[in-house]
Design a protein around this motif. Sequence first.
Motif, short mmCIF file in Angstrom:
data_model
loop_
_atom_site.label_atom_id
_atom_site.label_comp_id
_atom_site.label_asym_id
_atom_site.label_seq_id
_atom_site.Cartn_x
_atom_site.Cartn_y
_atom_site.Cartn_z
N LEU A 158 24.67 -15.42 -10.32
CA LEU A 158 23.96 -14.35 -9.47
C LEU A 158 22.48 -15.01 -8.50
CD1 LEU A 158 24.42 -11.21 -12.10
CD2 LEU A 158 26.24 -12.42 -10.67
N HIS B 19 32.60 -22.16 -15.42
CA HIS B 19 32.92 -20.24 -14.57
C HIS B 19 33.01 -18.90 -14.83
CE1 HIS B 19 36.62 -20.72 -11.38
NE2 HIS B 19 36.18 -21.73 -11.99
N LYS B 20 31.15 -18.72 -15.58
CA LYS B 20 30.88 -17.55 -15.58
C LYS B 20 30.25 -17.40 -14.15
CE LYS B 20 31.99 -16.29 -20.27
NZ LYS B 20 32.81 -17.19 -20.61
N PRO B 21 30.32 -16.29 -13.91
CA PRO B 21 29.68 -15.37 -12.63
C PRO B 21 27.65 -16.18 -12.83
CG PRO B 21 29.75 -14.05 -13.91
CD PRO B 21 30.14 -14.64 -14.82
N THR C 12 23.11 -10.19 -6.78
CA THR C 12 24.18 -10.67 -5.86
C THR C 12 24.79 -11.99 -6.29
OG1 THR C 12 23.47 -9.89 -3.85
CG2 THR C 12 25.39 -11.19 -3.51
N LEU C 13 26.37 -11.67 -6.61
CA LEU C 13 26.97 -12.85 -6.97
C LEU C 13 27.07 -13.30 -5.90
CD1 LEU C 13 29.52 -13.75 -8.98
CD2 LEU C 13 31.45 -13.11 -7.18
N CYS D 36 21.67 -15.19 -14.46
CA CYS D 36 23.04 -15.12 -14.75
C CYS D 36 22.93 -13.75 -16.04
CB CYS D 36 23.19 -16.11 -16.26
SG CYS D 36 21.71 -16.21 -17.15
N GLY E 239 28.63 -16.86 -6.99
CA GLY E 239 28.79 -18.98 -7.30
C GLY E 239 29.51 -18.47 -9.22
N ARG E 240 29.90 -19.58 -9.44
CA ARG E 240 30.30 -19.81 -10.50
C ARG E 240 29.52 -21.09 -11.03
NH1 ARG E 240 33.57 -15.40 -12.70
NH2 ARG E 240 34.21 -14.59 -11.25
N CYS E 241 29.38 -20.84 -12.43
CA CYS E 241 28.92 -22.12 -13.28
C CYS E 241 30.05 -22.87 -12.54
CB CYS E 241 28.58 -21.37 -14.09
SG CYS E 241 27.79 -22.94 -15.14
N SER F 78 33.49 -22.32 -5.49
CA SER F 78 33.44 -21.01 -6.26
C SER F 78 32.09 -20.49 -5.48
CB SER F 78 33.06 -21.61 -7.43
OG SER F 78 31.90 -22.14 -8.12
#
Length: 719
Positions: free
Chosen positions: A420, A416-418, A484-485, A366, A487-489, A471
């Motif tokens: 990584l 919805h925080k990224p 690397t991204l 994160c 998904g999202r929390c 996500s």
Amino acid sequence: MLDLRDLSSPWNRLRLSPSTHPSVKQPWITSIAGFQAIWRLVSAVCAATAEILFLRGVVTGALLLAAMLLQPSVLLLGIVGVVAAMLFARSLQLDPSYLDRGSLLFNPLLAGLSVGYLFQLSVPALFLAAAAGVLAFLLTWTIAHILKTFLWLPVLSLPFILVSWIVHLAAFRYAGLQPAVLPEHVYTIGLPLPLEGWLRTLGLIFFLPNVWVGIVVALLLLLNSRIQFLLAIVSYLLGTSLRGMLTGTFAYVYHDPAALNFILVALAIGGFYLLPSPRSYLLAAVAVSLTALISEAVSVFWAAVGLPVHALPYNLVTLLLLYLLGLAGSRSLIRIPQASPEKTLDVELTARRRYQGSGRAIALPCVGQWSVWQGCDGQWTHQGLWRYAYDFVIRDQQSQTYWGTGTQLTDYYAFHKPVLSPIRGWVVRVVNDLPDCAIGTVDTHNNWGNYVVLYDERGFYVEISHFAQSSIVVQQGDRVDQGTLIGRCGNSGYSPQPHIHIQVQLTPEVGSATVPFSFANLRVDDRVYDEATPTENAVLEAIALDQSLAQSLTFPLDTQLHFQVLHQERVIGSLTATSRMAIDGSFYLDSRKAKLFYSCNQDGFRCHRLEGHDPALALLMIALPKLPLLRQVGYLWWDYLPISTVTTGLRRLIYQFSSSFEPRLASARYAAQWQSESTLAGSIAIPGIAKKLTTTVVFDRADQIVRVCVGDRALVRQK
């Protein structure tokens, strides 16, 4: 028809010239290559000789061989044994790297020395020494492979013992061998009986029961290591005292060749294979006691067939103890023995303070500041097989994880925080279609919710769970880099509120048993760590790397760094360090006197160790042992340096010896911070000394090191 006889003529061979036959080397090139080959062989024999007594170094081995000249016939047959083994290896076209493995040479050397100990110099004795050397070489390869592959144990001198017994048994049928007769003066020079017995035993380890040889061996032990010297004395006194009390007489104890087992087992257990400490010293005492018992038992049985005990008790006791300690996973076992027990303490204890991770360090998944909601051995779900795991949430200044009423998913800061990728590797499992649970409810059928399982190139898997529905942006088989991204929390699965769950496991199945791991390159409660295992409620933040600094500290191969060396601002010399790569892929700066091994990656710049002796090159390690790639004025971090890098003379000897009883004395604490955008200031606290050693590193606008200061010494970069 071509006449082969003409071409084979020496006169025709003399007519070949380099100008017409480029493949023919110049004589001086051949001479240099031959000299280098001979020097390597001689160096290997000298180093192998030193390893018999757990000593290191070509010079030490050369001095031991020189001492053996007091009984030249024994030395000659020993050399015959090892040379015969080398010629045999050459005939088999073995890789010359075997010369770097001491056990492959010292067993043939011992086999030859044993022949010289038993028989007078003669043609049959020369043949027997050569045959014994070759056989010892063969047995060493075989037994060493078996012990290392199946038991992870050293070969010690087992091959020599087997060869020696073969020689003894065969000698019963050989009438052409005359027993060796040693002059009286080698046994006694008028010293007290226990002292002469100890010195003779030291010499007998090399099949030279000569008091004068023993004196040389004792001096080399003392010079190489005070710990080795004391272990040799105490073990001999303990072993002979036990045998004297049990047998009821000391009349023969000080003349018994089997006493060498006491010294060897104490050196092996007390300071070579085990980290020197009160525990290793106690184990060495136990080993000596067991060796005394086994020596008596073996001698009774072996005497019936006329075989000597030699070092069999030492081999048995040492291998049994090492095997048991290996099964128990003892941290006392040394990974890489150094040149002396003191040096091993210096390196090993400092490394344990510098590298405290599990070997499975990953980045935070994160960005920004997150808090540990539940850590390892947590009170809710992180227990049993799943004890090694972390849950992360975002808190505000009031320690709340949400704003407003907290009844909606969107009220939570983490939602919805990224998320990584914390590693570099591959995606091996993905679930992405489960709905997010409303606050106050959980999905008990799909505990992990939406998840991703990643495979790390280092051989383990990372599972991240509770993603928001739909996500996840990676698919099974994708290659991902750290950062690397993916998904999202979210709040899918068994999740009371939006959070990130992360764990490390050894299999790809979701929910597998967890294993210990750590996080790299992060700030924990305003303190920087290159590797850490944070506790619950700790505030974490990934460090943004300074790419310019990273690039300036990444030295391409063959890059040369030129410095002037100053003392109290007066030039006293120069330093040229060339960047090179070792055979294992690690990088080092080579000054020709020493090698400074370093690394520069996403975990920061770090000087790992200094091999050799170069006080000027050592200044770089002292002033810059560790540098996180984050530039912020006032930013503080810590590290540790081996005590040998910041002390000299008697003080160093005292610290190194005492560190076996108090491990903190083995290293000095380093603290540093950025004074400005271009100046790094540090201090080194040496245990027991109030005044700290100050250091400074100055960078130019291109982030190149231009000045390094340690106390009143300095390096100034030259263009």
